[in-house]
Enzyme design. Structure first.
Site, mmCIF file in Angstrom:
data_model
loop_
_atom_site.group_PDB
_atom_site.id
_atom_site.type_symbol
_atom_site.label_atom_id
_atom_site.label_comp_id
_atom_site.label_asym_id
_atom_site.label_seq_id
_atom_site.Cartn_x
_atom_site.Cartn_y
_atom_site.Cartn_z
ATOM 1 N N PHE A 158 6.444 -40.153 38.075
ATOM 2 C CA PHE A 158 5.693 -38.903 38.192
ATOM 3 C C PHE A 158 4.203 -39.116 38.462
ATOM 4 O O PHE A 158 3.516 -38.208 38.917
ATOM 5 C CB PHE A 158 5.874 -38.055 36.915
ATOM 6 C CG PHE A 158 4.931 -38.423 35.797
ATOM 7 C CD1 PHE A 158 3.667 -37.848 35.717
ATOM 8 C CD2 PHE A 158 5.278 -39.369 34.843
ATOM 9 C CE1 PHE A 158 2.776 -38.200 34.708
ATOM 10 C CE2 PHE A 158 4.403 -39.731 33.837
ATOM 11 C CZ PHE A 158 3.152 -39.147 33.772
ATOM 12 N N LYS A 182 14.251 -40.656 46.250
ATOM 13 C CA LYS A 182 14.447 -39.688 45.164
ATOM 14 C C LYS A 182 13.117 -39.569 44.436
ATOM 15 O O LYS A 182 12.742 -40.419 43.641
ATOM 16 C CB LYS A 182 15.538 -40.129 44.178
ATOM 17 C CG LYS A 182 15.941 -38.945 43.295
ATOM 18 C CD LYS A 182 16.252 -39.270 41.869
ATOM 19 C CE LYS A 182 15.142 -39.617 40.946
ATOM 20 N NZ LYS A 182 14.308 -38.518 40.452
ATOM 21 N N CYS A 290 -0.238 -47.024 35.781
ATOM 22 C CA CYS A 290 0.289 -48.296 35.258
ATOM 23 C C CYS A 290 -0.817 -49.345 35.271
ATOM 24 O O CYS A 290 -0.650 -50.423 34.725
ATOM 25 C CB CYS A 290 1.470 -48.757 36.078
ATOM 26 S SG CYS A 290 1.002 -49.225 37.733
ATOM 27 N N GLU A 396 3.336 -48.409 25.084
ATOM 28 C CA GLU A 396 2.654 -47.708 26.188
ATOM 29 C C GLU A 396 2.425 -46.247 25.798
ATOM 30 O O GLU A 396 3.371 -45.525 25.500
ATOM 31 C CB GLU A 396 3.498 -47.780 27.464
ATOM 32 C CG GLU A 396 2.797 -47.144 28.653
ATOM 33 C CD GLU A 396 3.564 -47.268 29.963
ATOM 34 O OE1 GLU A 396 4.804 -47.181 29.952
ATOM 35 O OE2 GLU A 396 2.902 -47.428 31.011
HETATM 36 P P1 NAD Z 1 10.644 -42.719 34.269
HETATM 37 O O1 NAD Z 1 11.240 -44.058 34.062
HETATM 38 O O2 NAD Z 1 10.894 -41.666 33.257
HETATM 39 O O3 NAD Z 1 11.185 -42.096 35.663
HETATM 40 C C1 NAD Z 1 11.079 -42.804 36.881
HETATM 41 C C2 NAD Z 1 12.188 -42.338 37.820
HETATM 42 O O4 NAD Z 1 13.457 -42.690 37.271
HETATM 43 C C3 NAD Z 1 12.203 -40.831 38.039
HETATM 44 O O5 NAD Z 1 12.493 -40.582 39.395
HETATM 45 C C4 NAD Z 1 13.307 -40.349 37.117
HETATM 46 O O6 NAD Z 1 13.951 -39.206 37.622
HETATM 47 C C5 NAD Z 1 14.266 -41.541 37.070
HETATM 48 N N1 NAD Z 1 14.904 -41.711 35.756
HETATM 49 C C6 NAD Z 1 14.335 -41.532 34.541
HETATM 50 N N2 NAD Z 1 15.210 -41.840 33.560
HETATM 51 C C7 NAD Z 1 16.338 -42.242 34.165
HETATM 52 C C8 NAD Z 1 17.606 -42.700 33.689
HETATM 53 N N3 NAD Z 1 17.870 -42.807 32.396
HETATM 54 N N4 NAD Z 1 18.543 -43.020 34.592
HETATM 55 C C9 NAD Z 1 18.297 -42.928 35.907
HETATM 56 N N5 NAD Z 1 17.110 -42.506 36.424
HETATM 57 C C10 NAD Z 1 16.144 -42.161 35.569
HETATM 58 O O7 NAD Z 1 9.090 -42.927 34.529
HETATM 59 P P2 NAD Z 1 7.964 -41.802 34.674
HETATM 60 O O8 NAD Z 1 7.689 -41.202 33.340
HETATM 61 O O9 NAD Z 1 8.264 -40.904 35.817
HETATM 62 O O10 NAD Z 1 6.710 -42.690 35.123
HETATM 63 C C11 NAD Z 1 5.789 -43.265 34.244
HETATM 64 C C12 NAD Z 1 6.107 -44.711 34.001
HETATM 65 O O11 NAD Z 1 6.078 -45.422 35.236
HETATM 66 C C13 NAD Z 1 5.106 -45.402 33.094
HETATM 67 O O12 NAD Z 1 5.812 -46.224 32.205
HETATM 68 C C14 NAD Z 1 4.271 -46.233 34.060
HETATM 69 O O13 NAD Z 1 3.658 -47.356 33.491
HETATM 70 C C15 NAD Z 1 5.290 -46.616 35.067
HETATM 71 N N6 NAD Z 1 4.685 -46.990 36.340
HETATM 72 C C16 NAD Z 1 4.718 -48.299 36.692
HETATM 73 C C17 NAD Z 1 4.118 -48.710 37.862
HETATM 74 C C18 NAD Z 1 4.120 -50.146 38.258
HETATM 75 O O14 NAD Z 1 3.697 -50.441 39.361
HETATM 76 N N7 NAD Z 1 4.571 -51.062 37.434
HETATM 77 C C19 NAD Z 1 3.490 -47.762 38.682
HETATM 78 C C20 NAD Z 1 3.485 -46.433 38.291
HETATM 79 C C21 NAD Z 1 4.089 -46.042 37.109
#
Ligand code: NAD
Length: 496
Positions: A158, A182, A290, A396
């Protein structure tokens, strides 16, 4: 004066983009709410398994012709997309601010970083070339050709709704693969606009697809034998799940996870340059990066330096202007939603319960610039006397919270960084080359900052990560993405 609220005539009902058509989903519909105004700005479908299956089939059908399109011709579609992104730069940036809450300047930065990946992938005719050795034995030559694999899934988080799918999409397409994006269903608008521009750029039907939704779509991709690999960015638990699932079904995978970044302050740092860098690092994007600083470690036993430095940090943080990110004067927007705000406040409270002292309390000392509902806003928060065993310093938080710790010397600070289970982007602030080299050499982290608070690799460098921040081998962006989205085929030739 910028328009701070779009005159929304009709709430956007988002559709999937499948096989070059905008298709209404049969799935459940959810509201997308602007975190500043609290107004519904779109309705997003949570697509079904049948819909993802149909999309994979369309992408598989488009693949053979797209693969046969010459790389130089594939690059022309990306050049056209780049032009369209430049023409629509302001609109695309405004959409991000409205769906996410970040400031318009942060959105412009995000748009620019996304475009840079399109620009780099335009170099595909040379990027995709393989090495060649003549005469590996008399009269025998050997070389590598890089070939695409088929259909890839790209799953975004997000916090950078527009840019993050672009860490992968241009490279996947340029190398001759078809993609299904997605987006996060919390912020689906900018990916929808991007797909409209891709459509205008003329990509053949089925090459670029977008399917909105949640777990059903992700699981549909993971279980589908027609999906050859997944590029995922999100939280660590989801990244681990994606990595394991891809291992079980033999898909290649990039799984970027969460972070807890340490910013290490040496007493010899340039204080005037360091404090502004820390403001952007900890409180930019409301701490939802991140690459955001999470733990501030001040090195040395000199209380005088500590007190003066922290006075500067706290005074500057207290002046950050919070409000609607579309207002150019605003320096920090809200967090994405009320649930996230509650979660972040829970960490602040747990820090206090575990013995931290609150220096700046963003829950209470909050002045909102403009007349906006106080729902998702949270001011910069500083906790002092934090220790590494506390929840606020080890998990985090993903919000505008700075946990301040002290270390006796650089060795101890490096040990603190290396004891952290995340390893995304630790940084040191110093005027000593020796300290900087020592930090770079010994700290385990995918990205290292030296006097840089947001260690964001440019598009032609890999977006790295280690430990719980990354699962996989090759990374998104640049040459590594080219490798990820292609098979290396070795040819050995003898003509007698
Ligand atoms: P999230 O893991 O909740 O969701 C990410 C994606 O996965 C979304 O599209 C969501 O719909 C899907 N998703 C979520 N739970 C799922 C499940 N159980 N099964 C299948 N799909 C699922 O992450 P978020 O809250 O959207 O994003 C924030 C996180 O992303 C933070 O932890 C941040 O540090 C990380 N992030 C990492 C980087 C990097 O480069 N390492 C970059 C940006 C964000």
């Amino acid at each position: 004066m910028a328009l701070l609220e779009e005159p929304i005539k009709e709430v956007l009902k988002l559709k999937n983009y499948i096989n070059g058509e905008w298709v209404e989903s049969k799935g459940e519909i959810r509201d997308v709410v602007n975190p500043v105004t609290g107004k519904i700005i779109a309705r997003v479908p949570i697509s079904t398994k049948d819909e993802i299956d149909a999309t994979v089939a369309a992408a598989q059908e488009a693949y053979p012709d797209w693969r046969r399109t010459a790389p130089v011709a594939r690059a022309r579609y990306l050049f056209r997309l780049k032009e369209l992104l430049e023409e629509n730069f302001d609109e695309v940036s405004r959409i991000q601010t409205q769906e996410h809450g970040k400031t318009i300047d942060e959105s412009r930065g995000e748009t620019r970083r996304g475009i840079e990946n399109v620009e780099v992938a335009c170099g595909i005719p040379t990027l995709m070339q393989g090495p060649y050795s003549e005469d590996i034995a008399p009269g025998i030559d050997e070389w590598i050709i890089r070939q695409p694999l088929g259909v890839f899934g790209i799953i975004g988080p997000f916090n950078f709704p527009f840019m993050i799918p672009l860490w992968s999409a241009p490279y996947a397409l340029a190398t001759g693969n078809c993609i299904i994006i997605k987006p996060s269903s919390e912020v689906p608008n900018s990916q929808t606009r991007l797909a409209e521009l891709a459509d205008e750029a003329g990509f053949p039907p089925g090459v670029w697809n977008v399917v909105h939704g949640g777990r059903t779509v992700v699981n549909g991709m993971l279980d589908h034998p027609g999906i050859k690999g997944i590029a995922f960015v999100g939280s660590t638990p989801t990244a681990k799940f994606i990595y394991k699932s891809c291992g079980a079904t033999g898909k290649r995978v990039i799984a970027q996870g969460g972070a807890k970044n340490y910013m290490v302050i040496m007493p010899d740092c340039n204080v005037r340059a360091t404090i502004p860098a820390l403001m952007t690092s900890f409180f930019g994007n409301a701490g939802q990066r991140c690459l955001s600083g999470a733990n501030l470690v001040i090195v040395g036993e000199d209380d005088g330096f500590y007190n003066k430095f922290m006075d500067g940090v706290a005074d500057t943080a207290a002046k950050i202007i919070i409000g609607n990110g579309l207002d150019e004067a605003v320096q920090m927007g809200p967090v994405r939603d009320e649930e996230k705000k509650t979660r972040i406040m829970g960490y602040i409270e747990s820090g206090i319960q575990q013995g931290a002292k609150i220096r700046l309390d963003g829950r209470k000392e909050l002045k909102i610039h403009g007349d906006w509902p106080d729902k998702c806003f949270l001011g910069p928060t500083i906790l002092e006397s934090v220790t590494p065993d506390m929840k606020c310093s080890s998990e985090e938080i993903f919000g505008p919270v700075m946990s301040v710790m002290r270390a006796k010397n650089l060795d101890e600070a490096i040990e603190m960084c290396n004891n952290c289970s995340f390893a995304n982007a630790h940084a040191i602030f110093t005027s000593s080359g020796k300290n900087a080299r020592e930090f770079q050499y010994r700290v385990v982290s995918g990205n290292i900052g030296i006097n840089i608070g947001v260690v964001a690799p440019m598009a032609w460098f890999p977006f790295s990560g280690m430990k719980d921040s990354f699962f996989g081998v090759l990374h998104t962006q640049g040459q590594e993405a080219i490798r990820f989205f292609t098979e290396s085929k070795v040819v050995i030739q003898r003509w007698i």
